[in-house]
Design a protein around this motif. Structure first.
Motif, PDB file in Angstrom:
ATOM      1  N   GLY A 212     -25.723   9.830   7.952  1.00  0.00           N
ATOM      2  CA  GLY A 212     -27.038   9.257   8.203  1.00  0.00           C
ATOM      3  C   GLY A 212     -27.661   8.685   6.951  1.00  0.00           C
ATOM      4  N   PHE A 213     -27.478   9.395   5.831  1.00  0.00           N
ATOM      5  CA  PHE A 213     -28.010   8.910   4.561  1.00  0.00           C
ATOM      6  C   PHE A 213     -27.301   7.630   4.140  1.00  0.00           C
ATOM      7  CE2 PHE A 213     -27.861   8.574  -0.034  1.00  0.00           C
ATOM      8  CZ  PHE A 213     -29.193   8.727  -0.383  1.00  0.00           C
ATOM      9  N   ARG A 214     -25.970   7.623   4.207  1.00  0.00           N
ATOM     10  CA  ARG A 214     -25.214   6.461   3.748  1.00  0.00           C
ATOM     11  C   ARG A 214     -25.543   5.225   4.567  1.00  0.00           C
ATOM     12  NH1 ARG A 214     -18.863   6.898   2.460  1.00  0.00           N
ATOM     13  NH2 ARG A 214     -19.752   8.362   0.949  1.00  0.00           N
ATOM     14  N   ALA A 215     -25.858   5.407   5.850  1.00  0.00           N
ATOM     15  CA  ALA A 215     -26.190   4.262   6.697  1.00  0.00           C
ATOM     16  C   ALA A 215     -27.425   3.520   6.204  1.00  0.00           C
ATOM     17  CB  ALA A 215     -26.399   4.730   8.140  1.00  0.00           C
ATOM     18  N   GLN A 216     -28.246   4.175   5.398  1.00  0.00           N
ATOM     19  CA  GLN A 216     -29.466   3.552   4.889  1.00  0.00           C
ATOM     20  C   GLN A 216     -29.314   3.049   3.444  1.00  0.00           C
ATOM     21  OE1 GLN A 216     -33.235   5.449   6.413  1.00  0.00           O
ATOM     22  NE2 GLN A 216     -31.870   7.185   6.704  1.00  0.00           N
ATOM     23  N   GLN A 217     -28.105   3.216   2.888  1.00  0.00           N
ATOM     24  CA  GLN A 217     -27.828   2.742   1.539  1.00  0.00           C
ATOM     25  C   GLN A 217     -26.895   1.538   1.618  1.00  0.00           C
ATOM     26  OE1 GLN A 217     -29.722   4.387  -0.832  1.00  0.00           O
ATOM     27  NE2 GLN A 217     -30.486   5.552   0.922  1.00  0.00           N
ATOM     28  N   ALA A 218     -26.253   1.177   0.514  1.00  0.00           N
ATOM     29  CA  ALA A 218     -25.389  -0.013   0.491  1.00  0.00           C
ATOM     30  C   ALA A 218     -24.047   0.372  -0.117  1.00  0.00           C
ATOM     31  CB  ALA A 218     -26.042  -1.131  -0.295  1.00  0.00           C
ATOM     32  N   VAL A 219     -23.149   0.864   0.713  1.00  0.00           N
ATOM     33  CA  VAL A 219     -21.829   1.302   0.274  1.00  0.00           C
ATOM     34  C   VAL A 219     -20.795   0.541   1.081  1.00  0.00           C
ATOM     35  CG1 VAL A 219     -20.229   3.244   0.078  1.00  0.00           C
ATOM     36  CG2 VAL A 219     -22.674   3.597  -0.348  1.00  0.00           C
ATOM     37  N   GLY A 220     -19.896  -0.180   0.386  1.00  0.00           N
ATOM     38  CA  GLY A 220     -18.856  -0.891   1.104  1.00  0.00           C
ATOM     39  C   GLY A 220     -18.335  -2.094   0.357  1.00  0.00           C
ATOM     40  N   SER A 221     -17.730  -2.988   1.102  1.00  0.00           N
ATOM     41  CA  SER A 221     -17.211  -4.241   0.554  1.00  0.00           C
ATOM     42  C   SER A 221     -18.366  -5.147   0.167  1.00  0.00           C
ATOM     43  CB  SER A 221     -16.356  -4.930   1.612  1.00  0.00           C
ATOM     44  OG  SER A 221     -17.186  -5.335   2.702  1.00  0.00           O
ATOM     45  N   PRO A 222     -18.103  -6.231  -0.582  1.00  0.00           N
ATOM     46  CA  PRO A 222     -19.197  -7.152  -0.920  1.00  0.00           C
ATOM     47  C   PRO A 222     -19.953  -7.661   0.303  1.00  0.00           C
ATOM     48  CG  PRO A 222     -17.303  -7.614  -2.297  1.00  0.00           C
ATOM     49  CD  PRO A 222     -16.856  -6.578  -1.290  1.00  0.00           C
ATOM     50  N   GLU A 223     -19.244  -7.913   1.397  1.00  0.00           N
ATOM     51  CA  GLU A 223     -19.911  -8.409   2.596  1.00  0.00           C
ATOM     52  C   GLU A 223     -20.845  -7.358   3.182  1.00  0.00           C
ATOM     53  OE1 GLU A 223     -16.394 -10.590   1.574  1.00  0.00           O
ATOM     54  OE2 GLU A 223     -16.620  -8.440   2.068  1.00  0.00           O
ATOM     55  N   THR A 224     -20.374  -6.110   3.226  1.00  0.00           N
ATOM     56  CA  THR A 224     -21.205  -5.022   3.753  1.00  0.00           C
ATOM     57  C   THR A 224     -22.418  -4.792   2.867  1.00  0.00           C
ATOM     58  OG1 THR A 224     -19.331  -3.922   4.801  1.00  0.00           O
ATOM     59  CG2 THR A 224     -21.247  -2.563   4.304  1.00  0.00           C
ATOM     60  N   VAL A 225     -22.192  -4.745   1.554  1.00  0.00           N
ATOM     61  CA  VAL A 225     -23.295  -4.508   0.622  1.00  0.00           C
ATOM     62  C   VAL A 225     -24.319  -5.633   0.703  1.00  0.00           C
ATOM     63  CG1 VAL A 225     -23.883  -4.384  -1.829  1.00  0.00           C
ATOM     64  CG2 VAL A 225     -21.993  -3.021  -0.921  1.00  0.00           C
TER      65      VAL A 225
END
Length: 337
Positions: free
Chosen positions: A270-283
């Motif tokens: 739930g916390f990560r869903a509100q942050q920006a973790v991932g590939s450049p496109e996801t971020v």
């Protein structure tokens, strides 16, 4: 591409298998590279008595970084007012601002910077937790002393750090720019910023509401690699969920072997869903959505990953794929006199 200014928060993680001296060497290199990558400002957080985060005073790290950089703004994100006499903060940051004109920020926060009660009391010379009124008085006294007692030119740029509506209310009352800790209390972000904007009173420090949002950001070439790099901080967060700050900062391999409870897994997701973790496109999408929701004037990224190279690579990828070219050259808002 996002045209807002981008900045960085340094939390000086002490990595498993390394020493505090190694971390300090990394912070110096990190400052130079963040400047080269075009980030607007670099702030340092105050922490104490943690095996995962170095107990390095922000004012010392700022001075060290300022000596080896030339353009990036440097500041505290933040110094914790209850742990310091207002006059000392005014003198320290006033001196830094005079030595490094138009480059120093004074970000003030409230928390103790530790989960250890004896450490918190030692920092406050035996006193208990500060009250709302005491905190307000400390912040106001620091600002007053900067002007009336220190009176150096130019002054540092003050910010109030907040993770709650109460902190946002104080920033609005004092007419200060707000740096909101979305990376700590994302569920509070929108309500707190709405209160701040609705109740903001212009001051000599800030003519209009001004919002910086700090977000945890781990960017890698793939989703899987970003998740691997974010794993060590998940272990630390799992400890924090239990009110414990005594977890060391593990390697990605150690984190991958860590067994999380079902409740921890759900909370972390739930916390990560509100942050920006991932590939450049996801971020890029996560940060774009956050800017739209918060109407932020600036984004500050905190990237708690294990190695300096991976951390810098994350900032480099954001710079290449998310930051518009104008974002790196956005002017600093002047302080009304």
């Amino acid at each position: 591409m996002i045209t807002l200014p981008f900045s960085a928060l340094e939390v000086a993680m002490v990595q498993s298998g390394s020493s505090a001296a190694d971390t300090l060497r990394d912070t110096a290199e990190f400052a130079r590279r963040i400047e080269d990558l075009g980030y607007l400002r670099l702030w340092y957080a105050e922490h104490h008595h943690s095996p995962a985060i170095g107990a390095f005073p922000p004012v010392v790290l700022i001075a060290h970084a300022a000596a080896s950089t030339s353009s990036v703004r440097l500041g505290s994100g933040g110094v914790l007012a209850p742990n310091h006499a207002p006059l000392m903060l005014a003198e320290q940051f006033g001196t830094l601002a005079a030595l490094h004109p138009d480059r120093i920020d004074l970000g003030i926060g409230r928390g103790p910077g530790t989960f250890d009660e004896s450490t918190a009391r030692a920092l406050r010379r035996g006193a208990g937790p500060t009250t709302d009124d005491e905190y307000r008085d400390d912040v106001a006294a620091t600002l007053r002393l900067l002007v009336d007692e220190v009176a150096l030119d130019p002054l540092p740029e003050p910010w109030l750090l907040s993770s709650s509506t109460a902190g946002a209310a104080l920033a609005a009352e004092l007419g200060l720019p707000i740096a909101f800790a979305h990376h700590i209390r994302p569920d509070n972000t929108l309500a707190a910023l709405a209160h701040y904007r609705a109740h903001f009173a212009p001051s000599r420090w800030c003519a209009r509401p001004r919002v910086l949002v700090c977000v945890e950001t781990v960017c890698a070439e793939t989703q899987e690699e970003a998740a691997r790099l974010a794993g060590p901080m998940d272990v630390v967060k799992a400890g924090l969920l239990k009110g414990r700050g005594d977890f060391p900062f593990p390697t990605p391999a150690e984190a991958a072997a860590h067994a999380f409870t079902a409740e921890e897994t759900q909370a972390l997701a739930g916390f990560r869903a509100q942050q920006a973790v991932g590939s450049p496109e996801t971020v890029a999408k996560r940060l774009t959505d956050l800017v739209a929701a918060t109407r932020a004037d600036e984004l500050m990224l905190v990237t708690p990953v294990y190695s300096l190279a991976d951390r810098l690579r994350s900032y480099e990828l954001v710079g290449r794929h998310v930051m518009a070219p104008t974002a790196t050259t956005a002017p600093i808002a002047s302080i009304p006199q």
